[in-house]
Design an enzyme around this catalytic site. Structure first.
Site, PDB file in Angstrom:
ATOM      1  N   GLY A  25      67.188  69.715  53.543  1.00  0.00           N
ATOM      2  CA  GLY A  25      67.131  69.773  52.074  1.00  0.00           C
ATOM      3  C   GLY A  25      67.448  71.161  51.548  1.00  0.00           C
TER       4      GLY A  25
ATOM      5  CB  THR B 100      53.769  68.761  46.547  1.00  0.00           C
ATOM      6  OG1 THR B 100      53.349  68.793  45.186  1.00  0.00           O
ATOM      7  CG2 THR B 100      53.663  67.318  47.018  1.00  0.00           C
ATOM      8  CG  ASP B 101      50.317  71.130  43.014  1.00  0.00           C
ATOM      9  OD1 ASP B 101      51.256  70.310  42.978  1.00  0.00           O
ATOM     10  OD2 ASP B 101      50.060  71.894  42.056  1.00  0.00           O
ATOM     11  CD  GLU B 102      53.536  66.486  41.656  1.00  0.00           C
ATOM     12  OE1 GLU B 102      53.576  65.266  41.467  1.00  0.00           O
ATOM     13  OE2 GLU B 102      54.390  67.276  41.234  1.00  0.00           O
TER      14      GLU B 102
ATOM     15  CE1 TYR C 102      57.909  64.624  45.558  1.00  0.00           C
ATOM     16  CE2 TYR C 102      56.202  65.213  43.978  1.00  0.00           C
ATOM     17  CZ  TYR C 102      57.067  65.577  44.993  1.00  0.00           C
ATOM     18  OH  TYR C 102      57.095  66.874  45.446  1.00  0.00           O
TER      19      TYR C 102
ATOM     20  CE  LYS D  25      56.658  66.468  49.679  1.00  0.00           C
ATOM     21  NZ  LYS D  25      57.737  67.078  50.521  1.00  0.00           N
TER      22      LYS D  25
ATOM     23  N   PRO E 211      61.673  66.782  25.006  1.00  0.00           N
ATOM     24  CG  PRO E 211      62.580  65.319  26.586  1.00  0.00           C
ATOM     25  CD  PRO E 211      62.766  66.664  25.991  1.00  0.00           C
TER      26      PRO E 211
ATOM     27  CG  ASN F 138      53.316  69.864  30.286  1.00  0.00           C
ATOM     28  OD1 ASN F 138      53.311  70.660  31.237  1.00  0.00           O
ATOM     29  ND2 ASN F 138      53.112  68.557  30.439  1.00  0.00           N
TER      30      ASN F 138
HETATM   31  P1  NAD Z   1      65.222  69.077  45.168  1.00  0.00           P
HETATM   32  O1  NAD Z   1      65.181  67.680  44.679  1.00  0.00           O
HETATM   33  O2  NAD Z   1      65.836  70.142  44.314  1.00  0.00           O
HETATM   34  O3  NAD Z   1      65.993  69.128  46.567  1.00  0.00           O
HETATM   35  C1  NAD Z   1      65.839  68.153  47.558  1.00  0.00           C
HETATM   36  C2  NAD Z   1      66.985  68.329  48.563  1.00  0.00           C
HETATM   37  O4  NAD Z   1      66.777  67.373  49.605  1.00  0.00           O
HETATM   38  C3  NAD Z   1      68.360  68.055  47.958  1.00  0.00           C
HETATM   39  O5  NAD Z   1      69.264  69.049  48.374  1.00  0.00           O
HETATM   40  C4  NAD Z   1      68.733  66.698  48.530  1.00  0.00           C
HETATM   41  O6  NAD Z   1      70.136  66.513  48.674  1.00  0.00           O
HETATM   42  C5  NAD Z   1      68.030  66.738  49.879  1.00  0.00           C
HETATM   43  N1  NAD Z   1      67.754  65.391  50.412  1.00  0.00           N
HETATM   44  C6  NAD Z   1      67.203  64.335  49.757  1.00  0.00           C
HETATM   45  N2  NAD Z   1      67.128  63.259  50.573  1.00  0.00           N
HETATM   46  C7  NAD Z   1      67.621  63.674  51.790  1.00  0.00           C
HETATM   47  C8  NAD Z   1      67.790  63.030  53.041  1.00  0.00           C
HETATM   48  N3  NAD Z   1      67.455  61.744  53.223  1.00  0.00           N
HETATM   49  N4  NAD Z   1      68.305  63.745  54.061  1.00  0.00           N
HETATM   50  C9  NAD Z   1      68.675  65.041  53.890  1.00  0.00           C
HETATM   51  N5  NAD Z   1      68.558  65.693  52.719  1.00  0.00           N
HETATM   52  C10 NAD Z   1      68.029  65.014  51.680  1.00  0.00           C
HETATM   53  O7  NAD Z   1      63.722  69.439  45.535  1.00  0.00           O
HETATM   54  P2  NAD Z   1      62.941  70.828  45.453  1.00  0.00           P
HETATM   55  O8  NAD Z   1      62.333  70.958  44.127  1.00  0.00           O
HETATM   56  O9  NAD Z   1      63.797  71.903  46.003  1.00  0.00           O
HETATM   57  O10 NAD Z   1      61.756  70.521  46.472  1.00  0.00           O
HETATM   58  C11 NAD Z   1      61.935  70.759  47.874  1.00  0.00           C
HETATM   59  C12 NAD Z   1      60.683  70.350  48.622  1.00  0.00           C
HETATM   60  O11 NAD Z   1      59.562  71.080  48.124  1.00  0.00           O
HETATM   61  C13 NAD Z   1      60.328  68.869  48.463  1.00  0.00           C
HETATM   62  O12 NAD Z   1      59.861  68.412  49.697  1.00  0.00           O
HETATM   63  C14 NAD Z   1      59.226  68.876  47.423  1.00  0.00           C
HETATM   64  O13 NAD Z   1      58.349  67.781  47.603  1.00  0.00           O
HETATM   65  C15 NAD Z   1      58.534  70.184  47.737  1.00  0.00           C
HETATM   66  N6  NAD Z   1      57.844  70.812  46.597  1.00  0.00           N
HETATM   67  C16 NAD Z   1      58.496  70.990  45.414  1.00  0.00           C
HETATM   68  C17 NAD Z   1      57.842  71.602  44.355  1.00  0.00           C
HETATM   69  C18 NAD Z   1      58.547  71.850  43.045  1.00  0.00           C
HETATM   70  O14 NAD Z   1      57.909  72.301  42.087  1.00  0.00           O
HETATM   71  N7  NAD Z   1      59.841  71.609  42.928  1.00  0.00           N
HETATM   72  C19 NAD Z   1      56.510  72.031  44.509  1.00  0.00           C
HETATM   73  C20 NAD Z   1      55.876  71.829  45.751  1.00  0.00           C
HETATM   74  C21 NAD Z   1      56.554  71.224  46.784  1.00  0.00           C
HETATM   75  P1  TYD Z   2      57.692  67.937  36.169  1.00  0.00           P
HETATM   76  O1  TYD Z   2      58.514  69.169  36.033  1.00  0.00           O
HETATM   77  O2  TYD Z   2      58.369  66.621  36.268  1.00  0.00           O
HETATM   78  O3  TYD Z   2      56.709  68.186  37.389  1.00  0.00           O
HETATM   79  P2  TYD Z   2      55.424  67.327  37.895  1.00  0.00           P
HETATM   80  O4  TYD Z   2      55.857  66.947  39.262  1.00  0.00           O
HETATM   81  O5  TYD Z   2      54.291  68.286  37.841  1.00  0.00           O
HETATM   82  O6  TYD Z   2      55.214  66.161  37.044  1.00  0.00           O
HETATM   83  O7  TYD Z   2      56.693  67.863  34.911  1.00  0.00           O
HETATM   84  C1  TYD Z   2      55.801  68.924  34.621  1.00  0.00           C
HETATM   85  C2  TYD Z   2      54.979  68.505  33.420  1.00  0.00           C
HETATM   86  O8  TYD Z   2      55.853  68.381  32.285  1.00  0.00           O
HETATM   87  C3  TYD Z   2      54.315  67.154  33.577  1.00  0.00           C
HETATM   88  O9  TYD Z   2      53.041  67.182  32.948  1.00  0.00           O
HETATM   89  C4  TYD Z   2      55.239  66.194  32.834  1.00  0.00           C
HETATM   90  C5  TYD Z   2      55.798  67.070  31.726  1.00  0.00           C
HETATM   91  N1  TYD Z   2      57.167  66.698  31.269  1.00  0.00           N
HETATM   92  C6  TYD Z   2      57.382  66.405  29.911  1.00  0.00           C
HETATM   93  O10 TYD Z   2      56.474  66.471  29.078  1.00  0.00           O
HETATM   94  N2  TYD Z   2      58.660  66.047  29.533  1.00  0.00           N
HETATM   95  C7  TYD Z   2      59.696  65.964  30.410  1.00  0.00           C
HETATM   96  O11 TYD Z   2      60.826  65.574  30.009  1.00  0.00           O
HETATM   97  C8  TYD Z   2      59.448  66.284  31.783  1.00  0.00           C
HETATM   98  C9  TYD Z   2      60.555  66.202  32.805  1.00  0.00           C
HETATM   99  C10 TYD Z   2      58.173  66.654  32.165  1.00  0.00           C
END
Ligand code: NAD
Ligand code: TYD
Length: 334
Positions: free
Chosen positions: A8, A124-126, A148, A152, A203, A247
């Site tokens: 990823g 993730t914290d989720e 989701y 996870k 939104p 938010n």
């Molecule tokens: P993202 O959606 O930006 O990136 C995900 C990547 O995984 C993409 O490049 C996608 O092409 C690749 N991918 C998806 N399915 C795949 C598969 N089957 N095989 C190979 N590659 C695949 O996500 P992100 O925000 O960069 O998050 C990365 C990781 O961190 C995730 O596991 C997410 O759960 C975790 N995470 C994200 C956050 C956040 O705030 N974004 C916070 C905590 C943990």
């Molecule tokens: P998001 O970035 O989708 O992360 P999370 O995985 O924590 O849900 O959303 C962050 C917060 O923002 C969450 O409370 C949902 C809210 N949100 C909106 O109010 N409008 C939006 O269009 C999106 C994408 C998120």
């Protein structure tokens, strides 16, 4: 030379992590295995493409034989690959179950067969679900509430089971909401910043008082690197930024920074199963010696500036199927 398999790596955090690791360590090689879903974008890594220590492989972590051959040549596996957006998981959970759980299983199986020095799962914290007061600790029960976060959680616990059952040297990080450059413009900050730049509505779900803890992506990268070196095998580490914001606070800050009118704020129906608050204790990783470096007030301005200066990166991503889904689900144009 340590060989890393980073899955990823073409996504938001993965691409930031690859850049961080190549900058920081001269003695590593990286294979980036990415399926290039809608969220994967090789433009995120243009500047490292020609680095001889870096190799890209287009492929799916669910593909057992491909995963097997790549793990065989690797010392460290860092699993970022996932479907990552809660709203998409509400619309169509299928790929979340497949990639987040079954894909992780394929990586674990290959790692157990070939033996790796470290397997780190980017969780993730989720996984904890929502908390009204106080902070989640690593030992708290997991109560995920979206497809989701449930997928996870499945992956998180599956990784742990390979430590308990097969002695696989695993580590797990559970980070809070990340923000920074190269985030696909569907998450709160990247969507709202890019919409505001375009003068489009922001939104806000429900009353806008849901709380998230915000972590700058570079801090997440340094935490993963730190845990790889210092974490105790089999342990989970929370990674938080210590920046709880509603938010609405985030929305106001974005509008003010971009000098856009309050009228762009648009309250729409709430997300189903919308977690009210995420908040983490980072005592455990602090005691080990890591803490976030970036100040939210500065890093958010840097992030907003990055989206202003990189319009060509995100403009072409805001189109297609998801916009249709969002419109039909929330009755709102993005
Ligand atoms: P993202 O959606 O930006 O990136 C995900 C990547 O995984 C993409 O490049 C996608 O092409 C690749 N991918 C998806 N399915 C795949 C598969 N089957 N095989 C190979 N590659 C695949 O996500 P992100 O925000 O960069 O998050 C990365 C990781 O961190 C995730 O596991 C997410 O759960 C975790 N995470 C994200 C956050 C956040 O705030 N974004 C916070 C905590 C943990
Ligand atoms: P998001 O970035 O989708 O992360 P999370 O995985 O924590 O849900 O959303 C962050 C917060 O923002 C969450 O409370 C949902 C809210 N949100 C909106 O109010 N409008 C939006 O269009 C999106 C994408 C998120």
């Amino acid at each position: 030379m340590k060989q890393f398999l980073i899955t990823g790596g073409a996504g938001f955090i993965g691409s930031n992590f690859i850049r961080y690791m190549l900058d920081k360590h001269s003695d590593i090689k990286i294979i980036n295995l990415d399926k290039l879903t809608y969220a994967g974008n090789l433009e995120n890594l243009k500047d490292v493409e020609s680095d001889s220590r870096y190799r890209f492989v287009k492929g799916d972590i669910c593909d057992g034989s491909l995963v097997d051959s790549l793990v065989q040549e690797s010392d460290v596996v860092v699993n970022f690959a996932a479907e990552s957006h809660v709203d998409r998981s509400i619309g169509k959970p299928d790929d979340f179950i497949q990639t987040d759980i079954f894909g992780t299983f394929q990586l674990l199986e290959a790692s157990r067969k070939h033996g790796v020095d470290r397997f780190i799962q980017i969780s993730t914290d989720e996984v904890y679900g929502s908390i009204d007061k106080g902070l989640f600790e690593e030992t708290d029960p997991l109560m995920p509430s979206s497809p989701y976060s449930a997928s996870k959680t499945g992956a998180d616990r599956l990784v742990y089971s390979y430590y308990v059952t097969y002695d696989l040297p695993i580590l797990i990080t559970r980070a809070s909401n990340n923000y920074g450059p190269y985030q696909y413009p569907e998450k709160l900050i990247s969507l709202f910043v890019t919409n505001a730049i375009e003068g489009k509505p922001l939104p806000i779900y429900g009353d806008g008082l849901n709380v998230r803890d915000w972590l700058y992506v570079a801090d997440h990268c340094s935490a993963i690197d730190f845990v790889l070196d210092n974490g105790k095998i089999g342990e989970v580490y929370n990674v938080g930024g210590g920046n709880e914001k509603t938010n609405l606070e985030i929305t106001d800050l974005i509008l003010k920074t971009l000098n856009k009118p309050d009228t762009l704020k648009t309250f729409i129906k709430d997300r189903e199963g919308h977690d009210r608050r995420y908040a983490l204790s980072i005592q455990k990783i602090k005691e080990l010696g890591w803490q976030p470096e970036y100040i939210f007030e500065d890093a958010i301005i840097e992030t907003i500036t990055w989206y202003q200066e990189n319009r060509e990166w995100w403009e072409k991503l805001k189109n297609g199927e998801y916009l249709d889904y969002y419109k039909s689900h929330y009755n709102q144009d993005l």
